[in-house]
Every structure is written in structure tokens, then in C-alpha cells.
Scaffold this active site. Sequence first.
Site, PDB file in Angstrom:
ATOM      1  N   HIS A  68       0.827  -1.330  -0.046  1.00  0.00           N
ATOM      2  CA  HIS A  68      -0.007   0.013   0.186  1.00  0.00           C
ATOM      3  C   HIS A  68       0.743   1.443   0.173  1.00  0.00           C
ATOM      4  CE1 HIS A  68       0.147  -0.327   4.512  1.00  0.00           C
ATOM      5  NE2 HIS A  68       0.844  -1.164   4.002  1.00  0.00           N
TER       6      HIS A  68
ATOM      7  N   HIS B 232      12.884  -4.941   0.078  1.00  0.00           N
ATOM      8  CA  HIS B 232      11.960  -4.051   0.779  1.00  0.00           C
ATOM      9  C   HIS B 232      12.496  -3.457   2.259  1.00  0.00           C
ATOM     10  CE1 HIS B 232       7.973  -2.421   1.779  1.00  0.00           C
ATOM     11  NE2 HIS B 232       8.116  -3.076   2.820  1.00  0.00           N
TER      12      HIS B 232
ATOM     13  N   GLY C  73       6.668   0.715   9.095  1.00  0.00           N
ATOM     14  CA  GLY C  73       5.246   1.507   9.584  1.00  0.00           C
ATOM     15  C   GLY C  73       5.481   1.449  11.204  1.00  0.00           C
TER      16      GLY C  73
ATOM     17  N   ASN D 254       5.019   4.874  15.259  1.00  0.00           N
ATOM     18  CA  ASN D 254       4.342   4.633  16.601  1.00  0.00           C
ATOM     19  C   ASN D 254       5.263   5.627  17.522  1.00  0.00           C
ATOM     20  OD1 ASN D 254       3.833   3.888  19.364  1.00  0.00           O
ATOM     21  ND2 ASN D 254       2.757   2.195  18.372  1.00  0.00           N
TER      22      ASN D 254
ATOM     23  N   ARG E 255       2.192  12.858   8.180  1.00  0.00           N
ATOM     24  CA  ARG E 255       2.170  14.063   9.177  1.00  0.00           C
ATOM     25  C   ARG E 255       2.217  15.368   8.348  1.00  0.00           C
ATOM     26  NH1 ARG E 255       2.056   9.856  12.405  1.00  0.00           N
ATOM     27  NH2 ARG E 255       0.153  10.090  11.573  1.00  0.00           N
TER      28      ARG E 255
ATOM     29  N   ASN F 198      -1.535  22.222  15.489  1.00  0.00           N
ATOM     30  CA  ASN F 198      -1.394  21.693  14.288  1.00  0.00           C
ATOM     31  C   ASN F 198      -2.022  20.388  14.029  1.00  0.00           C
ATOM     32  OD1 ASN F 198      -0.189  21.070  11.564  1.00  0.00           O
ATOM     33  ND2 ASN F 198       1.621  20.491  12.695  1.00  0.00           N
TER      34      ASN F 198
END
Length: 554
Positions: free
Chosen positions: A11, A124, A286, A290, A393, A503
Site C-alpha cells: 500500500h 523491501h 510502519g 508509533n 504527518r 497543528n
Amino acid sequence: MKVLGINAVFHDPAAALVIDGLTVAAAEEERFTRRKHGKPPVSFSTWELPQQSIDWCLAEAGIEAGELDAVAYSYDPELAPGQDGDIVAGGWEGLRTLYARRAPLFMRALLPRFDPARFRWVPHHVAHAASATFASGFDPCSVLVVDGRGEHASHLAGRFAGGELQTLAVQELPHSLGLLYEELTAHLGFRRSSDEYKVMAMASYGEPSFLDELRDIVRTRPDGGFTVGDVDFSSYAPPLAPGAEFTPRHAALACSVQRRLEEVLLELAGWLHERTGDRDLVLAGGVALNCVANSRLWRDGPFERIWAQPASGDAGTALGAALNVAAELGDAPAPMESAALGRGWDDIALARELRRAGIAFETPADIADTVAEALAADQVVAWFQGRSEYGPRALGHRSLLADPRSRTNLEKLNDIKGREQFRPVAPMVPAERAAEIFEGGPLPSPFMLFTHRVRAGWAERIPAVVHVDGTARIQTVDRSHEPLMARCLDLFEQRTAVPVVVNTSLNTAGRPMVDSPRDALECFGSAPVDVLAIGAHVVRRAGIAAPGAHRAAA
Ligand SMILES: [Fe+2]
């Protein structure tokens, strides 16, 4: 050397262009297609390349496909399952492998002048690692990649020195910390591979009641890897339907998994540090999004400095693959100083877009002052400035800004965005002022990838940005990189004595972040935002006057 990086396999499809070691453009396909995460992470979608991101990267640099020295693709089909030609077995894993192998041909269909012989596959996790090592500018450093999965693994621990990566540990599938967290995300009624940060937010509302059980299920190993045993989340808390209210048991489950994730990352980092003795650690994959776990690693771990790639999800592998191949071809990749690598428009182009849309606007002498004034009057401002951000972000280029002094602004912003009320919004602060107000995390923190505690005496002054556990996921604003945002913060402080603004990303629930002027106008038109500050121009919602106009009238 001109190297185009592509992520297309799972994705967050994305493209990045590195020329002579410099990252000149990087963008996610979702920002063009307006489909969040670009495509579903299924084998059937692997053929699809991020066409619009690729076209834009080339156009931004003014080059043609025939000029590319290499195309770097962040997945190596030679390392993947499904080599026997059976495309159906293993949940269509062979189809994914086949599509990845055929990617040069798909590429040539997209870019007829492209020479498929210049196509290179990058493993990857090597691509994830490169997105952090080269981009951080740290050399030597240790590197930890943790995600859902790559070709056959879910983790890489290594050492980077002299521009070379040495892999020290790899955790093979099916054991995966990322997939464990994704499973929990789905169990709690959220979208897997997308809404993991909601679980992290929910964890702050709970106690780690099931931590002992999780310690049995998820264990580290002496070889630097880990095992994830079978886990039945239903035995701790029933599955939640999307949108349903969570109970204390759900929060306890989220908290327990979050804590165990933090502990395991600490153990993995400890193992790595014992072997490298490095001062610095870089993170990607990913799981590196966190920010609570990143902060725990910084606070309790053995490394002095930690740098996390702002595009740590799979989108960042487009950049990592490009940087890795650029280095292999002899270039020295330059560190990434800003995530503002996407599309941008100048003030003349923006005025043309506003006129074309038939929108009344003004062009004040100083947009930073106009916005600071609106924020101080408790107006909510959509802030569209410069090039859009690479990664999930908003970092002051496609942001929604508000006054942090008003507790109700958290609820107001969550309402505007149509998102759950338990989710926090984050503060932005000039880098040199951050230590006065926040503690317990690395400073500076320009990419919002760590949480800090709000110092006593400040929490009640900026209640909108203080999460239930007393922390805030701050963005520090560096004056030399972000002069306009820094001036806006200064001018807000002159009016309020508070050098902090709220923000959050400029989008509404379920949609990708605003990227183009048209996206900004659509968002502004559909959400109760008071002011749109787009380049040097200001659009005000009907009935919302400039604060100065009130004063003049009075
Ligand atoms: Fe990944």
C-alpha cells in the site's frame, strides 16, 4: 545520476526522484488520486504503478523517462514466496511475485522511452533502512526496520557505516510486530494498515491489564529476532464494530499490546546496541510511526540520538530504494532536511486558482501576521504553504491551525475533521522554545515522531494539545527551514504570550491530506474552517470577519 524510486507492492504507492544524491521530489499517489493509501494492499493490485506521482516527479525535475539512469523498485521478487509459478497458492502470493517481476514491462507501458534494462529491485527492508540511514545523515549508525511484512521478513536490524549496510538480524514471517498491531487495529473496529495510530491513542486511556499474557505471546530471541504466538484478542475484549464506543477492557487491550510492543522494541534495540556500540539509531518501517514507542526507545533505550524517517510507512520505501541505488551508482545521498518534497504553487498561480474558482480573497502585507491575528481571536485556519509533505504527518505545509489555549478547540477540530473525540491534536513550537514547555523526548523533533510530557505550569495554558496521559506529540519548528511558520508562531506569542499553536493535518476523515489548491478549496468549502491562508492569500468564510475589522468597527 538520476534515480527514480517507486513503491508499488503493498500500500501507499509513491515515487521519489533523486538526482546527483539530492532528493528533488517525493510524493504519494493518494495525494493525486484522492484515494487514501492509494490502493488496497492485495496481490491483485501489485501491477499498478504510481503513475501520477512518477509523472509529477519527472515533470518537477524537467526530465524525461529516457534520461533516467535507474528505476529502483522497493521489493525484490527473487526474495519473495511463490517462485514455483503457482499464482494462486498462499493467498495469491505468487501473483504478487509475478507482478513484481514484470514491473519493468509495466513501467515501459507507462513511460515508453524508459529502458527496462535500467530497472533494479531493492529488497523491501533494505529500502526502508536506506530511507532512514542516508536520509538521517548519521554515519555510522544502527538501524532498525520494523513493519508488517516485506518479501519474507518483518524486521531488519543492522549497522550502517561508510555508506554500507550490514544486516545483523532478520525476523522471518509469519512473526510480525506490525501484523500483530494491524490485527488489533481491525479487532478494535478500525481500518487495518491505516488506523494503527488510533489504537495508540486509545492505549492512553487504559491500564496494561493483560501485559503478562502479552509477554508470553510476544518474545524476543537471543538471535536478535522475536516470536509472535497465537493470540485471541476476543478473550480479552470482544471485537468492536466500526464507530462503536470502546470500553475499559478495549483500552486495556490496546494499552497492553502497546506496552509489549514498546518492551520488545527496547529489547531489539538493546540487542543491536550490544553488537554495534553506536551512539545513534535510525528507524523506519510502519512501526516507526508509533511515536509513543519511539519516545520510550529514546527514554529507556541505549542509544543517545534517534532519527525516524517521517515517511516510515511503505511510501518511504520509494525514497529509500532511490537513495540506495543512487549510492550504488556512486552518488553520495544528501540528508533529508525537510519532508516538504511534494507539490507546491507560487503566489501568482494560487491567485489564478482562486480567481478561477470565483472565490473572493485578499492578499495582506504579511500572511503570518494575518494568521496569527486570526488564531489569537480563536479562529481555525487552514494553512496551505509551500510544498506538500511526504509521509502521513502535516508539518506546517498542509495544516489546520488553532489556538491551543482553548480546551474546546480539540473537540472543535475533531468535529471539523469528522474524527473520533478520543484522538489528540498536536502542538507546534519554535525549536528553541520547546525545552521550556515540553520534556522527556528528543529535541528538536521536526517530524512529529515522538511524544513529550507537557511541563507543569504549561498544561493548563495549552489544554487543547495535552493528551489524556499528559503528553503531546510536538513538532519543533526550525527558523532556518520554516521561516514563515516560525514568524507566525512569534506573532501569535506577541498577542497571547504562548509560543505554541495547534497543528493537525489539513483533511477530513478518511481522505488523504490536501495537496493541491483545488483540494484546499474543497476542504475549506465542506468543513467549518474560518480562514484559508493559501500562499500569500486569505479567504474568509462568509460571516467571519477579520479580527482587525471588529476592532476598527468598535
Ligand atoms: Fe514496509
